[in-house]
Design an enzyme around this catalytic site. Sequence first.
Site, PDB file in Angstrom:
ATOM      1  N   HIS A   1       0.861  -1.180   0.000  1.00 17.67           N
ATOM      2  CA  HIS A   1       0.000   0.000   0.000  1.00 17.67           C
ATOM      3  C   HIS A   1       0.901   1.236   0.000  1.00 17.67           C
ATOM      4  O   HIS A   1       1.939   1.264   0.680  1.00 17.67           O
ATOM      5  CB  HIS A   1      -0.898  -0.011   1.238  1.00 17.67           C
ATOM      6  CG  HIS A   1      -1.906   1.091   1.257  1.00 17.67           C
ATOM      7  ND1 HIS A   1      -1.572   2.384   1.598  1.00 17.67           N
ATOM      8  CD2 HIS A   1      -3.232   1.104   0.975  1.00 17.67           C
ATOM      9  CE1 HIS A   1      -2.654   3.144   1.529  1.00 17.67           C
ATOM     10  NE2 HIS A   1      -3.673   2.389   1.148  1.00 17.67           N
TER      11      HIS A   1
ATOM     12  N   ASP B   1       0.910   4.138   1.404  1.00 19.56           N
ATOM     13  CA  ASP B   1       1.249   4.696   2.721  1.00 19.56           C
ATOM     14  C   ASP B   1       2.200   3.774   3.475  1.00 19.56           C
ATOM     15  O   ASP B   1       3.103   4.235   4.184  1.00 19.56           O
ATOM     16  CB  ASP B   1      -0.018   4.923   3.550  1.00 19.56           C
ATOM     17  CG  ASP B   1      -0.923   5.989   2.961  1.00 19.56           C
ATOM     18  OD1 ASP B   1      -0.407   6.889   2.275  1.00 19.56           O
ATOM     19  OD2 ASP B   1      -2.152   5.907   3.159  1.00 19.56           O
ATOM     20  N   LYS B   2       2.003   2.464   3.325  1.00 21.71           N
ATOM     21  CA  LYS B   2       2.875   1.513   4.016  1.00 21.71           C
ATOM     22  C   LYS B   2       4.264   1.451   3.401  1.00 21.71           C
ATOM     23  O   LYS B   2       5.260   1.237   4.098  1.00 21.71           O
ATOM     24  CB  LYS B   2       2.227   0.124   4.030  1.00 21.71           C
ATOM     25  CG  LYS B   2       1.169  -0.020   5.092  1.00 21.71           C
ATOM     26  CD  LYS B   2       1.821  -0.056   6.458  1.00 21.71           C
ATOM     27  CE  LYS B   2       1.051   0.794   7.454  1.00 21.71           C
ATOM     28  NZ  LYS B   2       1.818   1.151   8.620  1.00 21.71           N
TER      29      LYS B   2
ATOM     30  N   GLU C   1      10.007  11.588   7.336  1.00 22.49           N
ATOM     31  CA  GLU C   1       8.759  11.426   6.587  1.00 22.49           C
ATOM     32  C   GLU C   1       9.081  11.058   5.137  1.00 22.49           C
ATOM     33  O   GLU C   1      10.092  11.495   4.581  1.00 22.49           O
ATOM     34  CB  GLU C   1       7.957  12.736   6.595  1.00 22.49           C
ATOM     35  CG  GLU C   1       7.766  13.366   7.965  1.00 22.49           C
ATOM     36  CD  GLU C   1       6.763  12.644   8.829  1.00 22.49           C
ATOM     37  OE1 GLU C   1       5.997  11.815   8.285  1.00 22.49           O
ATOM     38  OE2 GLU C   1       6.742  12.895  10.037  1.00 22.49           O
TER      39      GLU C   1
ATOM     40  N   GLU D   1      13.733  15.610  10.092  1.00 13.93           N
ATOM     41  CA  GLU D   1      14.858  16.070  10.901  1.00 13.93           C
ATOM     42  C   GLU D   1      15.615  14.901  11.500  1.00 13.93           C
ATOM     43  O   GLU D   1      15.018  13.882  11.874  1.00 13.93           O
ATOM     44  CB  GLU D   1      14.367  16.986  12.021  1.00 13.93           C
ATOM     45  CG  GLU D   1      13.339  16.330  12.935  1.00 13.93           C
ATOM     46  CD  GLU D   1      12.951  17.216  14.105  1.00 13.93           C
ATOM     47  OE1 GLU D   1      13.058  18.438  13.968  1.00 13.93           O
ATOM     48  OE2 GLU D   1      12.570  16.669  15.145  1.00 13.93           O
TER      49      GLU D   1
ATOM     50  N   LYS E   1      -5.590  -4.445   0.336  1.00 12.04           N
ATOM     51  CA  LYS E   1      -6.349  -3.999   1.509  1.00 12.04           C
ATOM     52  C   LYS E   1      -7.293  -5.122   1.934  1.00 12.04           C
ATOM     53  O   LYS E   1      -7.784  -5.883   1.098  1.00 12.04           O
ATOM     54  CB  LYS E   1      -7.183  -2.749   1.195  1.00 12.04           C
ATOM     55  CG  LYS E   1      -6.382  -1.544   0.762  1.00 12.04           C
ATOM     56  CD  LYS E   1      -7.254  -0.330   0.523  1.00 12.04           C
ATOM     57  CE  LYS E   1      -7.617   0.355   1.829  1.00 12.04           C
ATOM     58  NZ  LYS E   1      -8.282   1.665   1.612  1.00 12.04           N
TER      59      LYS E   1
ATOM     60  N   PHE F   1      -8.239  -4.507 -10.375  1.00 15.77           N
ATOM     61  CA  PHE F   1      -7.298  -3.776  -9.525  1.00 15.77           C
ATOM     62  C   PHE F   1      -5.886  -4.010 -10.075  1.00 15.77           C
ATOM     63  O   PHE F   1      -5.114  -4.775  -9.524  1.00 15.77           O
ATOM     64  CB  PHE F   1      -7.421  -4.269  -8.076  1.00 15.77           C
ATOM     65  CG  PHE F   1      -6.627  -3.488  -7.051  1.00 15.77           C
ATOM     66  CD1 PHE F   1      -5.905  -2.350  -7.377  1.00 15.77           C
ATOM     67  CD2 PHE F   1      -6.612  -3.909  -5.726  1.00 15.77           C
ATOM     68  CE1 PHE F   1      -5.172  -1.646  -6.432  1.00 15.77           C
ATOM     69  CE2 PHE F   1      -5.890  -3.219  -4.761  1.00 15.77           C
ATOM     70  CZ  PHE F   1      -5.153  -2.089  -5.120  1.00 15.77           C
TER      71      PHE F   1
ATOM     72  N   ASP G   1      -2.460   5.830  -6.037  1.00 17.68           N
ATOM     73  CA  ASP G   1      -2.772   6.774  -4.969  1.00 17.68           C
ATOM     74  C   ASP G   1      -1.462   7.156  -4.300  1.00 17.68           C
ATOM     75  O   ASP G   1      -0.674   6.278  -3.932  1.00 17.68           O
ATOM     76  CB  ASP G   1      -3.721   6.123  -3.958  1.00 17.68           C
ATOM     77  CG  ASP G   1      -4.192   7.079  -2.886  1.00 17.68           C
ATOM     78  OD1 ASP G   1      -4.002   8.298  -3.050  1.00 17.68           O
ATOM     79  OD2 ASP G   1      -4.751   6.619  -1.879  1.00 17.68           O
ATOM     80  N   ALA G   2      -1.205   8.424  -4.124  1.00 18.92           N
ATOM     81  CA  ALA G   2       0.038   8.860  -3.496  1.00 18.92           C
ATOM     82  C   ALA G   2       0.141   8.317  -2.073  1.00 18.92           C
ATOM     83  O   ALA G   2      -0.861   8.113  -1.382  1.00 18.92           O
ATOM     84  CB  ALA G   2       0.110  10.388  -3.483  1.00 18.92           C
TER      85      ALA G   2
ATOM     86  N   ARG H   1      -0.139   7.829   7.672  1.00 15.75           N
ATOM     87  CA  ARG H   1      -1.563   7.982   7.364  1.00 15.75           C
ATOM     88  C   ARG H   1      -2.400   6.755   7.725  1.00 15.75           C
ATOM     89  O   ARG H   1      -3.599   6.747   7.494  1.00 15.75           O
ATOM     90  CB  ARG H   1      -1.752   8.299   5.876  1.00 15.75           C
ATOM     91  CG  ARG H   1      -1.476   9.727   5.541  1.00 15.75           C
ATOM     92  CD  ARG H   1      -2.180  10.177   4.289  1.00 15.75           C
ATOM     93  NE  ARG H   1      -1.823   9.397   3.114  1.00 15.75           N
ATOM     94  CZ  ARG H   1      -1.985   9.842   1.868  1.00 15.75           C
ATOM     95  NH1 ARG H   1      -2.485  11.050   1.653  1.00 15.75           N
ATOM     96  NH2 ARG H   1      -1.643   9.089   0.849  1.00 15.75           N
ATOM     97  N   LYS H   2      -1.785   5.721   8.271  1.00 16.21           N
ATOM     98  CA  LYS H   2      -2.535   4.511   8.601  1.00 16.21           C
ATOM     99  C   LYS H   2      -2.447   4.225  10.099  1.00 16.21           C
ATOM    100  O   LYS H   2      -2.137   3.123  10.529  1.00 16.21           O
ATOM    101  CB  LYS H   2      -2.013   3.334   7.767  1.00 16.21           C
ATOM    102  CG  LYS H   2      -2.435   3.408   6.306  1.00 16.21           C
ATOM    103  CD  LYS H   2      -3.933   3.237   6.140  1.00 16.21           C
ATOM    104  CE  LYS H   2      -4.409   3.443   4.719  1.00 16.21           C
ATOM    105  NZ  LYS H   2      -4.487   4.874   4.349  1.00 16.21           N
TER     106      LYS H   2
ATOM    107  N   LYS I   1       9.925   7.780  13.570  1.00 16.27           N
ATOM    108  CA  LYS I   1      10.221   8.508  14.809  1.00 16.27           C
ATOM    109  C   LYS I   1      11.039   7.641  15.763  1.00 16.27           C
ATOM    110  O   LYS I   1      10.682   6.499  16.027  1.00 16.27           O
ATOM    111  CB  LYS I   1       8.915   8.919  15.505  1.00 16.27           C
ATOM    112  CG  LYS I   1       8.067   9.883  14.691  1.00 16.27           C
ATOM    113  CD  LYS I   1       6.765  10.205  15.412  1.00 16.27           C
ATOM    114  CE  LYS I   1       5.890  11.142  14.571  1.00 16.27           C
ATOM    115  NZ  LYS I   1       4.597  11.409  15.225  1.00 16.27           N
TER     116      LYS I   1
ATOM    117  N   LYS J   1      10.505  10.234  20.881  1.00 19.57           N
ATOM    118  CA  LYS J   1       9.174  10.757  20.551  1.00 19.57           C
ATOM    119  C   LYS J   1       8.131   9.884  21.235  1.00 19.57           C
ATOM    120  O   LYS J   1       7.940   8.726  20.872  1.00 19.57           O
ATOM    121  CB  LYS J   1       8.932  10.742  19.040  1.00 19.57           C
ATOM    122  CG  LYS J   1       9.500  11.920  18.286  1.00 19.57           C
ATOM    123  CD  LYS J   1      10.989  11.873  18.142  1.00 19.57           C
ATOM    124  CE  LYS J   1      11.490  12.962  17.196  1.00 19.57           C
ATOM    125  NZ  LYS J   1      12.977  13.003  17.194  1.00 19.57           N
TER     126      LYS J   1
ATOM    127  N   ASP K   1       5.028   9.934  20.998  1.00 19.45           N
ATOM    128  CA  ASP K   1       3.992   9.447  20.087  1.00 19.45           C
ATOM    129  C   ASP K   1       4.157   7.953  19.855  1.00 19.45           C
ATOM    130  O   ASP K   1       3.168   7.215  19.769  1.00 19.45           O
ATOM    131  CB  ASP K   1       4.108  10.152  18.719  1.00 19.45           C
ATOM    132  CG  ASP K   1       3.389  11.480  18.685  1.00 19.45           C
ATOM    133  OD1 ASP K   1       2.593  11.754  19.600  1.00 19.45           O
ATOM    134  OD2 ASP K   1       3.631  12.252  17.739  1.00 19.45           O
TER     135      ASP K   1
END
Length: 410
Positions: free
Chosen positions: A20, A22-23, A48, A61, A186, A260, A268-269, A274-275, A295, A299, A301
């Site tokens: 995917h 994003d992955k 990123e 960074e 997916k 597909f 899709d970019a 995003r997941k 990260k 961090k 998060d």
Amino acid sequence: MSVLTKNHTLFTSESVGEGHPDKLCDQISDSILDYCLSLDPEAHVACETFSTTNFILVGGEIGFQSIKIDDAFTKKFNAEVEKIARSVALQIGYNAPEIGLDGNTCIFENRLHAQSADINQGVVGKGLDEYEGKQGAGDQGMMFGFACNETPSLMPAPVYYAHQLLLKAHELRHSGKLSWLRPDAKSQVTVEYDENHKPCRINAVVLSHQHEPNHFDKDDKKDHELLKEAIINEIIKPVLEPTGLLDKDTKFYINPTGRFVTGGPDGDAGLTGRKIIVDTYGGMGRHGGGAFSGKDPSKVDRSAAYMARYIAKNVVKAGLAQRAEVELAYAIGVPEPVSIMVETFGTETVAKEKIEAAVEKVFDCSPSGIIKTLNLKQPIYRKSASYGHFGREEFPWEKTDKVEELKKNI
């Protein structure tokens, strides 16, 4: 939709495959993080990645704490970053222009830069005098962890089974058994829960998998029917039939658009982070909003979300509750959490305040304590970037080694 038994409910979660878009980006970001940690375990990284048709961009960074930065190091480092990004794409299967991305030849840009000194001073204990010498949180925010007794991994059933489906597809694609599958995929699983919030059946399964054009036959309709049959028989049934939750009324939606072929960054970019629901609990349990990939563990998060899962899993494994959610909250530069909360949704076997008190006594939730407890300054993060960060025993935050200590403190 089938009629539900009274007091029964449906809950749906999804997963996405390693290909995917994003992955793909998450895995590149975490591979760069792993490289940085292999050079300097104290490195501070927020990397990123963005990808679209035949293009990869990395930015963010990086702050090395124990490496001399000069032109020679920077040149070598940047060359390795590009090599890593291309290698990740190729390992996933993006190796030809017709698939939408070729790791060998795609355009690559690097926009990484040094970490802000203002952020760094709070993290390394050089901020306000009252926190001098103590590692502070890398940012403010709240992080959640969740565990329940629905599956052996103590994960919610819908997201756990959604991941298992795509792990099976991953295995069959890479082994060559289903060589016509392409990288993007997916899945989605809808579980029916009874009045006691126990899974009683699987109501629906959605699986969309990128594929080669006209692999089976020139006729698209026949092609789709054969593809559907293969996915149900080779992926879905081997994974889900052993659960005993499939029945004659379970609905299957396989590549429901009928085709597909265009997928991945070409369809899709992709973007790191995003997941976040796929990465965690599939929507069962709250989320603080922070993404993980790219990260380093300073961090919170990332590291505090791992700690919250570790705590919740030990609470459930200890038999103190059937479901547990843990919230940790932090202020940037401050070396202790500003709050700790444990929610057990009425499933607790002892008073909730006793569980919370035991948690605060047993677990060190300071940023430095989390990193030490879970041994997080290791290059282990690429593996976490696909098929969920939780419910997989190879990660240190999945240990249940605090069960007896929790029980002693109740």
